[in-house]
Scaffold this active site. Structure first.
Site, short mmCIF file in Angstrom:
data_model
loop_
_atom_site.label_atom_id
_atom_site.label_comp_id
_atom_site.label_asym_id
_atom_site.label_seq_id
_atom_site.Cartn_x
_atom_site.Cartn_y
_atom_site.Cartn_z
N TYR A 109 25.45 -10.34 -9.75
CA TYR A 109 25.44 -10.21 -11.22
C TYR A 109 25.01 -8.80 -11.65
O TYR A 109 24.45 -8.63 -12.74
CB TYR A 109 24.53 -11.27 -11.84
CG TYR A 109 25.21 -12.63 -12.03
CD1 TYR A 109 26.33 -12.77 -12.85
CD2 TYR A 109 24.71 -13.78 -11.43
CE1 TYR A 109 26.94 -14.00 -13.05
CE2 TYR A 109 25.32 -15.03 -11.63
CZ TYR A 109 26.44 -15.12 -12.44
OH TYR A 109 27.04 -16.35 -12.64
N HIS A 135 30.19 -20.80 -12.56
CA HIS A 135 30.62 -19.41 -12.75
C HIS A 135 32.11 -19.34 -12.54
O HIS A 135 32.67 -20.08 -11.73
CB HIS A 135 29.93 -18.51 -11.70
CG HIS A 135 30.61 -17.17 -11.56
ND1 HIS A 135 30.36 -16.13 -12.42
CD2 HIS A 135 31.58 -16.74 -10.71
CE1 HIS A 135 31.14 -15.10 -12.07
NE2 HIS A 135 31.88 -15.45 -11.04
N LYS A 193 26.76 -23.70 -9.79
CA LYS A 193 25.44 -23.08 -9.83
C LYS A 193 24.35 -24.08 -9.39
O LYS A 193 24.61 -25.29 -9.30
CB LYS A 193 25.19 -22.55 -11.24
CG LYS A 193 26.15 -21.40 -11.63
CD LYS A 193 25.83 -20.83 -13.01
CE LYS A 193 26.77 -19.68 -13.35
NZ LYS A 193 26.47 -19.08 -14.68
N ASN A 223 24.24 -23.22 -16.98
CA ASN A 223 25.56 -23.67 -17.44
C ASN A 223 26.50 -24.08 -16.31
O ASN A 223 27.72 -24.02 -16.44
CB ASN A 223 26.18 -22.61 -18.37
CG ASN A 223 26.34 -21.27 -17.70
OD1 ASN A 223 26.11 -21.14 -16.50
ND2 ASN A 223 26.73 -20.28 -18.47
N GLU A 225 34.59 -10.62 -6.03
CA GLU A 225 33.72 -11.79 -5.90
C GLU A 225 34.15 -12.70 -4.75
O GLU A 225 33.31 -13.29 -4.07
CB GLU A 225 33.68 -12.55 -7.22
CG GLU A 225 32.95 -11.77 -8.30
CD GLU A 225 32.94 -12.46 -9.66
OE1 GLU A 225 32.34 -11.89 -10.59
OE2 GLU A 225 33.53 -13.55 -9.80
P1 ATP Z 1 29.64 -16.42 -15.42
O1 ATP Z 1 29.74 -14.90 -15.19
O2 ATP Z 1 28.46 -17.04 -14.72
O3 ATP Z 1 30.93 -17.10 -15.16
P2 ATP Z 1 30.13 -16.03 -18.22
O4 ATP Z 1 31.15 -15.05 -17.76
O5 ATP Z 1 30.55 -17.13 -19.10
O6 ATP Z 1 29.37 -16.66 -16.98
P3 ATP Z 1 28.33 -13.80 -18.63
O7 ATP Z 1 28.19 -13.09 -19.91
O8 ATP Z 1 29.07 -13.14 -17.51
O9 ATP Z 1 28.94 -15.25 -18.95
O10 ATP Z 1 26.85 -14.18 -18.15
C1 ATP Z 1 26.58 -14.52 -16.79
C2 ATP Z 1 25.58 -15.64 -16.78
O11 ATP Z 1 24.32 -15.18 -17.26
C3 ATP Z 1 25.90 -16.83 -17.71
O12 ATP Z 1 26.82 -17.74 -17.17
C4 ATP Z 1 24.54 -17.45 -17.87
O13 ATP Z 1 24.14 -18.20 -16.72
C5 ATP Z 1 23.67 -16.20 -17.99
N1 ATP Z 1 23.55 -15.75 -19.39
C6 ATP Z 1 24.50 -15.15 -20.15
N2 ATP Z 1 24.07 -14.87 -21.36
C7 ATP Z 1 22.79 -15.33 -21.43
C8 ATP Z 1 21.77 -15.35 -22.43
N3 ATP Z 1 21.99 -14.81 -23.64
N4 ATP Z 1 20.58 -15.90 -22.12
C9 ATP Z 1 20.35 -16.42 -20.90
N5 ATP Z 1 21.25 -16.43 -19.89
C10 ATP Z 1 22.46 -15.89 -20.16
MG MG Z 2 30.75 -13.51 -16.36
#
Ligand code: ATP
Ligand code: MG
Length: 146
Positions: free
Chosen positions: A58, A124, A18, A121, A135
């Site tokens: 997303y 992804h 990211k 974080n 994806e």
């Molecule tokens: P990714 O899809 O990016 O691999 P993930 O699967 O661990 O991450 P998801 O629930 O799919 O988590 O959320 C997608 C992304 O949205 C997260 O990686 C983070 O960058 C952001 N995100 C998720 N939850 C929150 C939150 N509560 N507050 C702010 N940002 C969030």
């Molecule tokens: Mg995710």
């Protein structure tokens, strides 16, 4: 002990380093960790997502209250999408990444090591075979995966 069993499968998955990870100069360190885990790089790009692309990527989170911030974050600078291949690659990538919230991520995971908070974080990872297929196709043509 057999090298493979019926519960194992060679899979492809998509990871994205990211904007925070790229800006911090962590691309090499993150790729090294993935390669050390026997995840093979089949395709790699560096690009900056448009707002429309980040919203589409997303889209599953469209209704969440963090969606606008997430789209702004994902478009703030270049990202590095990567196709990885290996045994159980989808689940193993998720394990090596660690929990979404780095304060809850296991020791030694990429997010525990490098992520700032639940939004920023650094990485992804696709979460299932169907999303991995979608994806990967979002960024790569099949002919470019070698
Ligand atoms: P990714 O899809 O990016 O691999 P993930 O699967 O661990 O991450 P998801 O629930 O799919 O988590 O959320 C997608 C992304 O949205 C997260 O990686 C983070 O960058 C952001 N995100 C998720 N939850 C929150 C939150 N509560 N507050 C702010 N940002 C969030
Ligand atoms: Mg995710």
């Amino acid at each position: 002990m057999p090298l493979r069993n019926e519960f194992m499968a060679t899979e492809r998955t998509l990871t994205i380093i990211k904007p925070d990870g790229v800006a911090a100069g962590l691309t090499g360190a993150i790729l090294a960790k993935l390669e050390q885990a026997q995840l093979t790089i089949r395709g790699i790009r560096r690009l900056r997502l448009s707002t429309a692309q980040a919203e589409a990527f997303y889209a599953v989170h469209r209704e969440r209250k963090f969606f606008g911030d997430l789209v702004r974050f994902m478009t703030e600078g270049p990202v590095v999408p990567v196709v990885l291949e290996g045994e159980n690659a989808i689940a193993r990538l998720r394990e090596i990444m660690g929990a979404t919230d780095p304060s809850k991520a296991a020791e030694g995971t990429i997010r525990k090591l490098y992520a700032s908070n639940i939004e920023r974080n650094v990485i992804h990872g696709s979460d299932a075979p169907e999303t991995a297929r979608q994806e990967i196709a979002f960024f790569f043509a099949e002919a470019d995966l070698v």
